[in-house]
Motif scaffolding. Sequence first.
Motif, mmCIF file in Angstrom:
data_model
loop_
_atom_site.group_PDB
_atom_site.id
_atom_site.type_symbol
_atom_site.label_atom_id
_atom_site.label_comp_id
_atom_site.label_asym_id
_atom_site.label_seq_id
_atom_site.Cartn_x
_atom_site.Cartn_y
_atom_site.Cartn_z
ATOM 1 N N UNK A 104 0.625 -1.127 -0.156
ATOM 2 C CA UNK A 104 -0.272 0.004 0.409
ATOM 3 C C UNK A 104 0.992 1.592 0.052
ATOM 4 N N UNK A 105 1.695 1.528 0.472
ATOM 5 C CA UNK A 105 2.983 2.183 0.258
ATOM 6 C C UNK A 105 3.761 2.940 -0.740
ATOM 7 N N UNK A 106 4.044 1.807 -1.229
ATOM 8 C CA UNK A 106 4.597 1.116 -3.088
ATOM 9 C C UNK A 106 3.791 1.927 -3.449
ATOM 10 N N UNK A 107 2.159 1.009 -3.287
ATOM 11 C CA UNK A 107 1.719 1.918 -4.357
ATOM 12 C C UNK A 107 1.100 3.697 -4.132
ATOM 13 N N UNK A 108 1.256 4.174 -2.960
ATOM 14 C CA UNK A 108 1.430 5.156 -3.064
ATOM 15 C C UNK A 108 2.480 6.418 -3.072
ATOM 16 N N UNK A 109 3.376 5.684 -3.020
ATOM 17 C CA UNK A 109 4.892 6.336 -3.599
ATOM 18 C C UNK A 109 4.933 6.935 -5.382
ATOM 19 N N UNK A 110 4.379 5.593 -5.519
ATOM 20 C CA UNK A 110 4.617 5.648 -7.125
ATOM 21 C C UNK A 110 3.625 6.609 -7.490
ATOM 22 N N UNK A 111 2.214 6.526 -6.483
ATOM 23 C CA UNK A 111 1.357 7.177 -7.280
ATOM 24 C C UNK A 111 2.230 9.020 -7.247
ATOM 25 N N UNK A 112 2.923 9.136 -5.788
ATOM 26 C CA UNK A 112 3.090 10.010 -5.724
ATOM 27 C C UNK A 112 4.190 10.966 -7.093
ATOM 28 N N UNK A 113 4.573 9.940 -7.616
ATOM 29 C CA UNK A 113 5.580 9.514 -8.585
ATOM 30 C C UNK A 113 5.442 9.750 -9.300
ATOM 31 N N UNK A 114 3.763 9.345 -9.793
ATOM 32 C CA UNK A 114 3.890 9.806 -11.356
ATOM 33 C C UNK A 114 2.714 11.247 -10.917
ATOM 34 N N UNK A 115 1.863 11.527 -10.305
ATOM 35 C CA UNK A 115 1.570 12.929 -10.116
ATOM 36 C C UNK A 115 2.271 14.354 -9.827
ATOM 37 N N UNK A 116 3.447 13.899 -9.247
ATOM 38 C CA UNK A 116 4.489 14.738 -9.479
ATOM 39 C C UNK A 116 6.098 14.941 -10.208
ATOM 40 N N UNK A 117 6.322 14.102 -10.769
ATOM 41 C CA UNK A 117 7.506 13.883 -11.191
ATOM 42 C C UNK A 117 7.327 13.679 -13.028
ATOM 43 N N UNK A 118 5.971 12.755 -13.161
ATOM 44 C CA UNK A 118 5.875 11.765 -14.098
ATOM 45 C C UNK A 118 5.751 12.806 -14.733
ATOM 46 N N UNK A 119 4.498 12.718 -14.320
ATOM 47 C CA UNK A 119 3.229 13.733 -15.698
ATOM 48 C C UNK A 119 4.018 14.338 -15.973
ATOM 49 N N UNK A 120 4.155 15.736 -15.506
ATOM 50 C CA UNK A 120 4.314 17.413 -15.660
ATOM 51 C C UNK A 120 5.314 16.876 -16.941
#
Length: 244
Positions: free
Chosen positions: A31-47
């Motif tokens: 659960x913590x891993x998926x939360x971190x990956x979601x943050x990576x997407x939103x903050x770093x990857x998607x922009x």
Amino acid sequence: MVIRAAAFNQGQFPTIAFVNLAKTPLGVDLTKLVAALAKQLQRDFVPIWGYPAKLYVAKKAKAGEWQVVFLDDADEADALGYHDLTKNGQPVSKVFVKTTIAAGEKVSVTASHELLEMLIDPGAQLWAQSDDGKFYAYEMCDAVEEEIYSIDGIEVSDFVHPAFFESWHKPGPAQFDHLKMVKRPFQTLKNGYQIVSNGTSAHEIYGSRAKERHFQHFEVRTMHRSEYRKDIMAKAARRPKAAA
């Protein structure tokens, strides 16, 4: 069982189910891993890449969802019928937990690597041509493999930027990867590798001899998307040429 042709990228961003079928401990709370990956997407990857997704933990994915599946190894994936597409034509990324740990790698970094690459090239079939005429696999993390950073205490993978695949950029103002380790287009860092093709066959190139030895002796690639990509290239090369 009939597997449909790929049914992704049809007008909506994906929902990706993270399913843990491995008996081997992941070494990280899922659960913590998926939360971190979601943050990576939103903050770093998607922009940078502009391709969002909804991530969640599930015991079983729903029809129409993409999947990141944790399995012990490729033998288990084969036994359970996991391939590169589901029967509904949706992409599947596989994280082989026992194999990853045996190679001295972290499951969280491998999961990040597979997620980012699946998002941009879910069919493992895109290539970018360099100015020397060679085709490089359109993979987000291979060239910067083993370059990592931490999000909320969980390590994730570095990834390349679009400029990485654009030969005309010179060293300087362009940013080629998230951690700013890459200095020019198509550069392979010392712990990375890339798949390169001449249009008829494909092979790996390595950033160092140490990486090549590690890749060949410790990194089991059976049922990996890189093998699927090379297989697609080989099949295309064997097709009869259309008459002019």
